[in-house]
Design a protein around this motif. Structure first.
Motif, mmCIF file in Angstrom:
data_model
loop_
_atom_site.group_PDB
_atom_site.id
_atom_site.type_symbol
_atom_site.label_atom_id
_atom_site.label_comp_id
_atom_site.label_asym_id
_atom_site.label_seq_id
_atom_site.Cartn_x
_atom_site.Cartn_y
_atom_site.Cartn_z
ATOM 1 N N ASN A 1 -34.514 8.457 41.276
ATOM 2 C CA ASN A 1 -35.162 9.067 40.049
ATOM 3 C C ASN A 1 -35.003 9.702 39.254
ATOM 4 O O ASN A 1 -34.045 9.877 38.045
ATOM 5 C CB ASN A 1 -35.295 9.945 41.675
ATOM 6 C CG ASN A 1 -34.538 11.126 42.263
ATOM 7 O OD1 ASN A 1 -33.782 11.337 40.423
ATOM 8 N ND2 ASN A 1 -34.149 10.845 42.828
ATOM 9 N N GLY A 2 -35.962 10.277 38.305
ATOM 10 C CA GLY A 2 -35.543 11.113 37.146
ATOM 11 C C GLY A 2 -35.623 9.948 35.577
ATOM 12 O O GLY A 2 -34.895 10.411 34.952
ATOM 13 N N ILE A 3 -36.514 8.700 36.458
ATOM 14 C CA ILE A 3 -35.952 7.475 35.412
ATOM 15 C C ILE A 3 -36.829 7.359 33.946
ATOM 16 O O ILE A 3 -37.615 7.849 34.353
ATOM 17 C CB ILE A 3 -36.321 6.238 35.421
ATOM 18 C CG1 ILE A 3 -35.386 6.144 37.142
ATOM 19 C CG2 ILE A 3 -35.744 5.313 34.388
ATOM 20 C CD1 ILE A 3 -33.749 5.632 36.348
ATOM 21 N N ASP A 4 -36.374 8.141 32.968
ATOM 22 C CA ASP A 4 -36.674 7.708 31.484
ATOM 23 C C ASP A 4 -38.001 6.557 31.383
ATOM 24 O O ASP A 4 -39.187 6.716 30.915
ATOM 25 C CB ASP A 4 -36.113 8.182 30.404
ATOM 26 C CG ASP A 4 -35.479 9.132 30.477
ATOM 27 O OD1 ASP A 4 -35.573 10.278 30.874
ATOM 28 O OD2 ASP A 4 -34.045 9.526 30.764
ATOM 29 N N GLY B 1 -28.685 9.765 25.659
ATOM 30 C CA GLY B 1 -28.559 10.503 26.922
ATOM 31 C C GLY B 1 -30.103 10.688 27.875
ATOM 32 O O GLY B 1 -29.623 10.663 28.906
ATOM 33 N N GLN B 2 -31.170 9.265 26.864
ATOM 34 C CA GLN B 2 -31.972 9.106 28.470
ATOM 35 C C GLN B 2 -31.473 8.126 29.388
ATOM 36 O O GLN B 2 -30.665 7.445 28.943
ATOM 37 C CB GLN B 2 -32.986 8.148 28.187
ATOM 38 C CG GLN B 2 -33.906 9.715 26.947
ATOM 39 C CD GLN B 2 -35.262 9.399 26.420
ATOM 40 O OE1 GLN B 2 -35.623 8.079 25.742
ATOM 41 N NE2 GLN B 2 -36.199 9.935 26.502
ATOM 42 N N THR B 3 -32.345 8.125 30.143
ATOM 43 C CA THR B 3 -32.064 6.529 31.485
ATOM 44 C C THR B 3 -33.084 5.767 31.565
ATOM 45 O O THR B 3 -34.213 6.255 31.413
ATOM 46 C CB THR B 3 -31.756 6.924 32.634
ATOM 47 O OG1 THR B 3 -30.350 8.282 32.725
ATOM 48 C CG2 THR B 3 -30.995 6.050 34.087
ATOM 49 N N VAL B 4 -32.636 4.639 31.247
ATOM 50 C CA VAL B 4 -33.220 3.870 32.135
ATOM 51 C C VAL B 4 -33.333 2.618 32.457
ATOM 52 O O VAL B 4 -31.358 2.320 32.787
ATOM 53 C CB VAL B 4 -33.167 2.850 29.951
ATOM 54 C CG1 VAL B 4 -31.834 1.781 29.953
ATOM 55 C CG2 VAL B 4 -33.767 1.492 30.186
ATOM 56 N N SER C 1 -42.034 5.153 41.684
ATOM 57 C CA SER C 1 -41.478 6.425 41.845
ATOM 58 C C SER C 1 -40.807 6.727 41.530
ATOM 59 O O SER C 1 -40.260 7.835 42.020
ATOM 60 C CB SER C 1 -41.547 5.886 43.573
ATOM 61 O OG SER C 1 -40.648 4.357 43.628
ATOM 62 N N ILE C 2 -40.044 6.251 41.116
ATOM 63 C CA ILE C 2 -38.407 6.838 40.822
ATOM 64 C C ILE C 2 -38.389 6.546 39.088
ATOM 65 O O ILE C 2 -37.512 7.482 38.272
ATOM 66 C CB ILE C 2 -37.738 5.066 40.367
ATOM 67 C CG1 ILE C 2 -37.686 4.122 39.149
ATOM 68 C CG2 ILE C 2 -37.020 4.502 41.653
ATOM 69 C CD1 ILE C 2 -37.348 3.591 39.511
ATOM 70 N N LEU C 3 -39.861 6.923 38.421
ATOM 71 C CA LEU C 3 -39.485 8.037 36.400
ATOM 72 C C LEU C 3 -40.122 9.144 36.982
ATOM 73 O O LEU C 3 -40.288 10.326 37.900
ATOM 74 C CB LEU C 3 -41.367 7.650 36.357
ATOM 75 C CG LEU C 3 -41.966 5.855 35.602
ATOM 76 C CD1 LEU C 3 -43.143 5.806 35.944
ATOM 77 C CD2 LEU C 3 -40.771 5.000 34.744
ATOM 78 N N ASP D 1 -52.423 6.183 42.833
ATOM 79 C CA ASP D 1 -52.742 7.523 42.169
ATOM 80 C C ASP D 1 -51.114 8.828 41.991
ATOM 81 O O ASP D 1 -50.880 8.570 43.008
ATOM 82 C CB ASP D 1 -53.675 8.138 43.510
ATOM 83 C CG ASP D 1 -55.285 7.042 43.079
ATOM 84 O OD1 ASP D 1 -55.636 7.212 42.331
ATOM 85 O OD2 ASP D 1 -55.862 7.157 43.915
ATOM 86 N N ASN D 2 -51.474 9.816 41.310
ATOM 87 C CA ASN D 2 -51.079 11.288 41.646
ATOM 88 C C ASN D 2 -49.264 10.548 41.314
ATOM 89 O O ASN D 2 -48.848 11.272 41.462
ATOM 90 C CB ASN D 2 -50.742 11.732 42.909
ATOM 91 C CG ASN D 2 -52.172 12.168 43.174
ATOM 92 O OD1 ASN D 2 -52.652 12.380 42.335
ATOM 93 N ND2 ASN D 2 -52.558 11.749 44.512
ATOM 94 N N SER D 3 -48.693 9.520 40.693
ATOM 95 C CA SER D 3 -48.233 8.915 40.679
ATOM 96 C C SER D 3 -47.396 9.102 39.021
ATOM 97 O O SER D 3 -48.467 9.907 38.005
ATOM 98 C CB SER D 3 -47.625 7.003 40.451
ATOM 99 O OG SER D 3 -47.821 6.880 42.034
ATOM 100 N N PRO D 4 -45.874 9.743 39.169
ATOM 101 C CA PRO D 4 -45.977 10.436 36.932
ATOM 102 C C PRO D 4 -45.847 9.175 35.456
ATOM 103 O O PRO D 4 -46.377 7.972 36.365
ATOM 104 C CB PRO D 4 -44.454 11.215 37.666
ATOM 105 C CG PRO D 4 -44.011 9.822 38.618
ATOM 106 C CD PRO D 4 -44.985 9.785 39.101
ATOM 107 N N GLY D 5 -46.093 9.555 34.944
ATOM 108 C CA GLY D 5 -45.294 8.482 34.057
ATOM 109 C C GLY D 5 -46.961 7.875 33.927
ATOM 110 O O GLY D 5 -47.909 8.061 34.223
ATOM 111 N N ASN D 6 -46.570 6.023 33.057
ATOM 112 C CA ASN D 6 -47.851 5.917 32.503
ATOM 113 C C ASN D 6 -46.579 3.950 32.272
ATOM 114 O O ASN D 6 -45.993 3.972 32.349
ATOM 115 C CB ASN D 6 -48.299 5.473 30.976
ATOM 116 C CG ASN D 6 -47.238 6.165 29.656
ATOM 117 O OD1 ASN D 6 -47.059 4.933 29.293
ATOM 118 N ND2 ASN D 6 -46.808 7.560 29.320
#
Length: 311
Positions: free
Chosen positions: A206-209, A146-149, A225-227, A247-252
């Motif tokens: 956007n919204g990539i797992d 169910g996740q998006t790769v 930026s797509i995470l 800086d300020n980007s989501p995820g790791n």
């Protein structure tokens, strides 16, 4: 058997650094076997080692023989080996390279039996691609149904398997590839394929797992930026990926290296032999053309894997 040949590397560099010459026939030490190599897979690490790109990270002692995966037949079994016999067809992943040769001594724990209906040229191209894709997607990326790769570089040997494995695991796959390989990558199970030169299209996602990055380079800046807020980038090429996070980007981000897992390799090899997972026939070179085979992988843009056949 006559004295075997090997692609022997004497120095770093792209021109005349590898020579095809005879080597001593190895004898099986206790606990090891001798394999007559039929075909050996070629990977980006091979040309990078040849060119000296990794000479500080992975220094070589010359002369040496490159090659990190192969298929062949066991011709001698050392004392104490019970899991394999002379005549067995095998797929191998040697720890210290050496596969660009007509024979190799290897420990049985670095081998699996080749499925009876799997061609050796395909078998030789599996270990690195299978285990790199699996490590990035599941061991490090922890991909769930169910996740998006997002697979960056999906037409190559690792990328194409990653698309298939992710789809088999119930994930949605978005991928990048050249325009000429778009339909091929979609046939593997990607729902959307973006031209890797189209940064505008990339920035609209956007919204990539999970991002599986097999390319590196400047496109990494856009991939952050797509995470999703909890997403992650796992990269097999960007050693310093965490330092590249804006800086300020989501995820790791995590750099990873392939983990050897014979159980997984055996499972995927059998899936491919049955046709449950698609796998393109590799490009074939011969031992005399080892340098050309490395250059072919270096120049990129091709579909699937490249192998060197011994005969």
């Amino acid at each position: 058997m006559n004295q075997p040949l090997a692609a022997v590397m004497y120095s770093y560099g792209t021109k005349d650094s590898i020579k095809i010459e005879s080597i001593n026939m190895p004898q099986a030490s206790p606990g090891k076997v001798i394999v007559k190599v039929t075909a050996a897979g070629v990977n980006p690490i091979d040309w990078k080692l040849r060119d000296g790109v990794f000479k500080d990270l992975f220094p070589l002692t010359f002369p040496c023989v490159l090659g990190g995966e192969f298929a062949g037949e066991i011709v001698e079994v050392g004392e104490g080996v019970t899991s394999f016999s002379v005549g067995d067809r095998v797929i191998g992943k040697p720890v210290n390279r050496g596969a660009f040769a007509e024979t190799i001594e290897i420990s049985p724990d670095q081998l699996i039996h080749t499925p009876y209906d799997l061609d050796d040229t395909v078998a030789a191209s599996l270990p690195v691609a299978v285990l790199t894709a699996w490590t990035g997607l599941f061991d490090i990326g922890d991909l769930k149904p169910g996740q998006t790769v997002f697979v960056q570089g999906a037409a190559g040997g690792v990328g194409s398997l990653a698309v298939s494995l992710a789809r088999l695991a119930g994930a949605k796959v978005i991928a990048t590839a050249s325009q000429k390989n778009r339909d091929y990558v979609k046939s593997l199970g990607a729902t959307e394929v973006i031209d890797y030169n189209d940064l505008n299209a990339l920035s609209e996602i956007n919204g990539i797992d999970l991002v599986l990055d097999l390319v590196g380079g400047t496109s990494l800046d856009t991939l952050w930026s797509i995470l999703s807020p909890t997403g992650q980038i796992v990269s097999s090429v960007a050693v310093d990926i965490e330092k590249k996070k804006p800086d300020n980007s989501p995820g790791n981000g995590t750099f990873f290296q392939m983990k050897y897992n014979p159980t997984i390799l055996n499972y995927i090899a059998r899936c491919i032999s049955r046709g449950d997972i698609p796998f393109s026939a590799p490009r074939v070179f011969y031992l005399n053309d080892t340098s050309l085979a490395l250059d072919s992988v270096k120049n990129g843009g091709g579909r699937g894997k490249t192998v060197i056949c011994m005969k």
